[in-house]
Design an enzyme around this catalytic site. Sequence first.
Site, PDB file in Angstrom:
ATOM      1  N   ASP A 164      46.934  13.168  58.892  1.00  0.00           N
ATOM      2  CA  ASP A 164      47.829  13.054  60.344  1.00  0.00           C
ATOM      3  C   ASP A 164      47.472  11.626  60.787  1.00  0.00           C
ATOM      4  O   ASP A 164      46.479  11.308  61.287  1.00  0.00           O
ATOM      5  CB  ASP A 164      47.508  13.928  61.559  1.00  0.00           C
TER       6      ASP A 164
ATOM      7  N   ASP B 148      53.883   9.345  63.791  1.00  0.00           N
ATOM      8  CA  ASP B 148      53.067  10.926  63.612  1.00  0.00           C
ATOM      9  C   ASP B 148      53.463  11.474  62.495  1.00  0.00           C
ATOM     10  O   ASP B 148      54.690  12.204  62.352  1.00  0.00           O
ATOM     11  CB  ASP B 148      53.444  11.417  64.834  1.00  0.00           C
TER      12      ASP B 148
END
Length: 439
Positions: free
Chosen positions: A315, A102
């Site tokens: 992201d 992440d």
Amino acid sequence: MSSTTTTAQMASLAVLTALVCAALAASGAAGVRVELTRVHSGATASQFVRDALRRDMHRHNTRQLAASTVTAPTRKNSPGGGEYLMTLAIGTPPLSYPAIADTGSNLIWTQCAPCSAQCFKQPAPLYNPASSTTFGVLPCDSSLSFCAAALAGAAPPPGCACPYNYTYGTGWTSGVQGSETFTFGSAADQTHVPGIAFGCSDASSDDFVGSAGLVGLGRGSLSLVSQLSAPKFSYCLTPFQDTSSTSTLLLGPSASLDGTTAVRSTPFVASPAEAPMNTYYYLNLKGISLGTTALSIRPDAFSLKADGTGGLIIDSGTTVTSLVDAAYQQVRAAVASLVTLPTTDGSAATGLDLCFALPSATSAPPAMPSMTLHFDGADMVLPVDSYMLLDSGLWCLAMQNTSNGARSTLGNYQQQDMHILYDVGQETLSFAPTKCSTL
């Protein structure tokens, strides 16, 4: 997370701190090799998007990497996965586990035994700190401790350890900060990194099922990138519908796009100093085209405002791209104008706003032009499979809207078959279309 925190709705990284008792320990130095797998192995493509959207709406010592770059073979579970998992190992002896990769958060964490509070089902055995010879509680006065600010320079009480409650939108995890040796790479080529600060969680929401935790790759001091002092990292995510190929994540000075053609580069936009915005990698998106048609989107639609609102981030932990509503409506209208299929309500199945009904579940969708994201100095060209989702007779625009003025996010669905390099030292993102399964 990402635990799929979308960017526009990306987890507000709220951290609540306090002091409790435990034992101390210390650390060392090294490098990394990892494996990425996609989550939700049993779900359909539409289910993974629906579930990911639900989560999106609601997500010390400095170490130097060795001169040789750490590599991480990556793969995904099935077409139903919404996140990419990297495989790493924790403790001594090393216990392998999969964690969500992440770039939209910082904390590295895994579930820890005995986990008597609230834990989600994970595909690997629980890590037990009592079974590791290298585990230690992170000292409360460490620069990486959530409790350091509360101490305000005062000496911590004897045996002090720092608990955390880290939130990602609707997802959350809590436990005590620790220090451990992490191992990366294959059995034949392993890199051991001692003294990594991490979260030993004994309670979490069920938003991370399919993994055993998360590895933050953001800009903060707790992220793996920062703790390794890695000047660069890169990944190449295989397509969502490809269940057999692998991709690779690399961390270190040798991460590059060498040998890749058609490389484009764009500078990062300086992140605000305030949390959680200082975690994110912001980009300057100046416009969007569908085919040869430039869409009528205001030049400042994706601008980062002085108060920290707005902007667009990239992201790896968010599944579907979200755009401010004014831009999204332009994209939606342009796609709808080119598709002659009947529209249908696919929100229950996919969570997506614009879906078309194919004649049958086996019908091929019509041809569509590529979509181009015009970044500052670089165009990212998305083939139709990177912005339209095909599943069970539905063909949907794999994007969503967020309120005007909110943050937009470039999700991992739009990053398929794109080799992406984060040059943190040079503050530049580079990318090139690539068949990721061949790397």
